[in-house]
Design a protein around this motif. Structure first.
Motif, mmCIF file in Angstrom:
data_model
loop_
_atom_site.group_PDB
_atom_site.id
_atom_site.type_symbol
_atom_site.label_atom_id
_atom_site.label_comp_id
_atom_site.label_asym_id
_atom_site.label_seq_id
_atom_site.Cartn_x
_atom_site.Cartn_y
_atom_site.Cartn_z
ATOM 1 N N THR A 212 1.044 -1.516 0.011
ATOM 2 C CA THR A 212 0.163 -0.191 -0.241
ATOM 3 C C THR A 212 0.852 1.058 -0.017
ATOM 4 O OG1 THR A 212 0.402 0.404 2.918
ATOM 5 C CG2 THR A 212 -1.649 -1.066 1.341
ATOM 6 N N ARG B 107 -4.028 10.140 15.828
ATOM 7 C CA ARG B 107 -4.386 8.137 15.889
ATOM 8 C C ARG B 107 -4.577 7.387 16.497
ATOM 9 N NH1 ARG B 107 -4.638 5.081 10.584
ATOM 10 N NH2 ARG B 107 -5.108 6.718 9.631
ATOM 11 N N SER C 85 -4.717 -3.478 13.518
ATOM 12 C CA SER C 85 -6.150 -3.020 12.903
ATOM 13 C C SER C 85 -5.835 -2.366 11.769
ATOM 14 C CB SER C 85 -6.985 -2.712 14.493
ATOM 15 O OG SER C 85 -6.135 -0.534 14.075
ATOM 16 N N LEU C 86 -4.635 -2.185 11.658
ATOM 17 C CA LEU C 86 -4.286 -1.479 10.198
ATOM 18 C C LEU C 86 -4.414 -2.742 9.234
ATOM 19 C CD1 LEU C 86 -1.994 1.728 11.481
ATOM 20 C CD2 LEU C 86 -4.582 1.365 9.752
ATOM 21 N N LYS D 283 -7.399 -1.771 6.854
ATOM 22 C CA LYS D 283 -7.784 -0.740 6.217
ATOM 23 C C LYS D 283 -6.720 -0.782 4.753
ATOM 24 C CE LYS D 283 -5.434 3.740 5.756
ATOM 25 N NZ LYS D 283 -5.924 3.985 4.291
ATOM 26 N N SER E 268 -7.492 -4.182 2.676
ATOM 27 C CA SER E 268 -9.233 -3.520 1.450
ATOM 28 C C SER E 268 -8.068 -2.774 0.691
ATOM 29 C CB SER E 268 -10.090 -3.251 2.076
ATOM 30 O OG SER E 268 -9.740 -1.954 3.266
ATOM 31 N N GLU E 269 -7.439 -1.958 0.581
ATOM 32 C CA GLU E 269 -6.603 -1.849 -0.030
ATOM 33 C C GLU E 269 -5.668 -2.244 -1.057
ATOM 34 O OE1 GLU E 269 -4.153 1.198 1.233
ATOM 35 O OE2 GLU E 269 -5.905 2.221 2.136
#
Length: 150
Positions: A21, A30, A68-69, A72, A75-76
């Motif tokens: 990514t 954050r 947890s990232l 993200k 999905s990218e």
């Protein structure tokens, strides 16, 4: 860049390297939001002044924030078309290899390790790595399990 595949091709995707990514900066805002969401306000995360004298030389992200990232980043990197439901099914193995300092940039990479048929769909075992820009070791290595239902 997102790799997109059709549901009908899912069984043959094992071994697919999805690449990396873009970089994402881990900000103190954050980290503070994650601390509020999880009630984990340990000073190494939320008190930058005190953390300067701590074991990491500054505030660090929670390991579970970094983990947890992966959602993200996953999905990218990947999309399976022709499904009705996408489920984060769990994790087989997780290691927090290196701390992520506040202000660092991280990115995710993934390889589809296995694809298994399950009732109504497919389960993907995905080897995921979160690396730190300029780092010598990854921040997180994990095997994520994702299910796609037609």
């Amino acid at each position: 860049m997102t790799t997109t595949a059709a549901y009908t091709d899912a069984a043959g995707l094992a071994g697919t390297d999805l690449g990396w990514t873009d970089w994402v900066e881990v900000t103190q805002d954050r980290v503070n939001l994650f601390a509020d969401a999880t009630d984990d306000h340990q000073w190494i995360h939320v008190d930058p002044a005190r953390a300067t004298d701590g074991p990491f030389g500054g505030a660090i992200a929670h390991g579970f924030l970094s983990l947890s990232l992966t959602v993200k980043f996953w999905s990218e990197l990947f999309d399976l078309e022709g499904v009705t439901t996408k489920v984060n099914y769990g994790l087989d193995k997780v290691r927090f290899v290196s701390p992520v300092k506040v202000g660092a940039k991280i990115r995710g990479g993934a390889v589809i390790a296995e694809v298994t048929e399950v009732p109504g769909g497919y389960q993907f075992a995905v080897d995921q790595t979160i690396e730190i820009e300029g780092g010598t070791k990854p921040a997180v290595v994990a095997r994520g399990l994702y299910r796609f239902y037609a």
